[in-house]
Design an enzyme around this catalytic site. Sequence first.
Site, PDB file in Angstrom:
ATOM      1  N   THR A  68       0.829  -1.239   0.008  1.00  0.00           N
ATOM      2  CA  THR A  68       0.137  -0.015  -0.157  1.00  0.00           C
ATOM      3  C   THR A  68       0.956   1.203  -0.067  1.00  0.00           C
ATOM      4  OG1 THR A  68      -0.198  -0.242   2.304  1.00  0.00           O
ATOM      5  CG2 THR A  68      -1.964  -1.092   1.074  1.00  0.00           C
TER       6      THR A  68
ATOM      7  N   ARG B  19      20.486  -4.041   5.076  1.00  0.00           N
ATOM      8  CA  ARG B  19      21.946  -3.800   4.303  1.00  0.00           C
ATOM      9  C   ARG B  19      23.406  -3.980   4.837  1.00  0.00           C
ATOM     10  NH1 ARG B  19      19.242   1.837   2.240  1.00  0.00           N
ATOM     11  NH2 ARG B  19      17.652   0.882   1.159  1.00  0.00           N
TER      12      ARG B  19
ATOM     13  N   CYS C 191      18.024   4.597  -2.162  1.00  0.00           N
ATOM     14  CA  CYS C 191      17.369   5.069  -3.698  1.00  0.00           C
ATOM     15  C   CYS C 191      18.214   6.172  -4.581  1.00  0.00           C
ATOM     16  CB  CYS C 191      16.078   5.603  -3.449  1.00  0.00           C
ATOM     17  SG  CYS C 191      15.959   6.919  -1.948  1.00  0.00           S
TER      18      CYS C 191
ATOM     19  N   GLN D 287      17.589  15.328  -3.197  1.00  0.00           N
ATOM     20  CA  GLN D 287      16.471  14.214  -3.318  1.00  0.00           C
ATOM     21  C   GLN D 287      14.737  14.539  -3.415  1.00  0.00           C
ATOM     22  OE1 GLN D 287      19.836  11.692  -0.735  1.00  0.00           O
ATOM     23  NE2 GLN D 287      17.680  11.017  -0.642  1.00  0.00           N
TER      24      GLN D 287
ATOM     25  N   GLY E 230      10.848  10.296  -2.022  1.00  0.00           N
ATOM     26  CA  GLY E 230      11.887   9.309  -1.180  1.00  0.00           C
ATOM     27  C   GLY E 230      11.573   9.063   0.186  1.00  0.00           C
TER      28      GLY E 230
ATOM     29  N   GLU F   1      20.896   9.713   5.948  1.00  0.00           N
ATOM     30  CA  GLU F   1      20.949   9.466   4.485  1.00  0.00           C
ATOM     31  C   GLU F   1      22.512   9.650   4.413  1.00  0.00           C
ATOM     32  OE1 GLU F   1      18.451   8.455   3.366  1.00  0.00           O
ATOM     33  OE2 GLU F   1      18.234   8.800   1.026  1.00  0.00           O
TER      34      GLU F   1
ATOM     35  N   HIS G 151      16.023  11.712  -7.933  1.00  0.00           N
ATOM     36  CA  HIS G 151      17.059  12.153  -7.143  1.00  0.00           C
ATOM     37  C   HIS G 151      18.125  12.442  -7.993  1.00  0.00           C
ATOM     38  CE1 HIS G 151      14.794  10.637  -3.732  1.00  0.00           C
ATOM     39  NE2 HIS G 151      15.250   9.717  -3.288  1.00  0.00           N
TER      40      HIS G 151
ATOM     41  N   ASN H  18      13.925   7.837  -8.022  1.00  0.00           N
ATOM     42  CA  ASN H  18      14.107   7.196  -7.103  1.00  0.00           C
ATOM     43  C   ASN H  18      13.308   6.089  -6.763  1.00  0.00           C
ATOM     44  OD1 ASN H  18      12.375   9.535  -6.839  1.00  0.00           O
ATOM     45  ND2 ASN H  18      11.786   8.877  -4.834  1.00  0.00           N
TER      46      ASN H  18
END
Length: 362
Positions: free
Chosen positions: A12, A118, A158, A186, A190, A212, A253, A339
């Site tokens: 969603t 990550r 992204c 950006q 995002g 970021e 971006h 992005n």
Amino acid sequence: MKKFSVGILGATGTVGQNYIKLLQEHPWFEIVDIAASPRSAGKSFGEAVKEKWQLSIPIPKEIKDLIVRDVQDFKKVPENLNFVFSAINMPKKEQIRELEYEYAKNGIPVISNNSAHRWTPDVPMIIGEINSEHAKVIPIQQKNNGFTRGFIVVKPNCSLQSYLTPIYALEKAGYKVDKLIITTLQAVSGAGYPGVPSLDIVDNIVPYISGEEKKTEEEPLKILGKIGESGIEKDNSIRISATCTRVPVSYGHTASVNVKFKREVPKKEEIIDVWKDFKSLPQELDLPFAPKQPIIYLENINRPQPKKDRDNDKGMAVTVGRLREDNVFDYKFVSLSHNTIRGAAGGAILNAELLVAKGYIN
Ligand code: NAP
């Protein structure tokens, strides 16, 4: 070919909606399961998203009436599910880490947009054109965790592909990079939906995006790293300094990049040729989501621009311009990528295609 049955966790949300759009008529993948928070669970997808639907196409009719599953409800996972794309946002990263492990433990491969895994050493962080060979850590990950069929693969932040793909192309051509100074501009999408309040961003630039700059400085080191005994080992040969800003742009971006080489400094024409000629495994395999030319160089002095260039090659190409000599470093350039497509859903779909092509998903 019988299509793979796929699920979308966080269907969603901003990225989830992009999966729904991009997977319409995908030649290999078919959406059979959509999941989100308990707020949406039990409702039809159309009812759950309502005014949150942000795309310029109507909700595809085969998705509109699907009933949203609670991401935590494993009893309702369809039996034929081959793998899931994960685009959930939860209050704590630890919750996402656990949830994605749970799917992998249940034999379901997870291709994730989230940052939670990550930095898990045995989880590969893949940009299709750069480090698809990192998929070789999947068996190590499965052994470490007792997974049989399941595993987790993530894609990076992204904004990263816009500048890292051109930098990687130069490294691959033998021009080793020493230092980068990167300033990102950006887009508001995002931040997900509803994202940044309009009064904060209209007529404004916000010179801070939580977490970021660390991602911009550190994720490239894992992507350019090597496979070691227990996972990916970072490549510390490039030093990066980043400033990340939020600008009043809907999608796309942009990054302004200053680059210093270690030894040989290529000529401007050589750099442009390297970028124009750059191709990698997704192009060789002619994967459905592979851009034909992954790096597009524009000669016009005022490009790339998000509005005009973010959709190049269906939003999957990286567009670069303004390459010029730098008074402090060697060169500087401006790069751009979409992005929510290249940087999120599209990039992850390309990763899934690579994993199918390499036999990790079957
Ligand atoms: P978003 O628009 O806020 O969507 C979040 C999704 O997560 C929704 O489907 C939401 O479901 C679900 N969710 C929220 N809280 C939950 C909970 N407690 N339990 C289960 N599901 C929950 O976010 P987004 O921008 O799509 O981003 C999703 C992920 O992708 C994030 O990790 C983000 O960092 C990453 N990412 C985003 C972009 C981008 O450009 N936006 C790019 C790359 C990566 P409900 O609708 O039911 O609340």
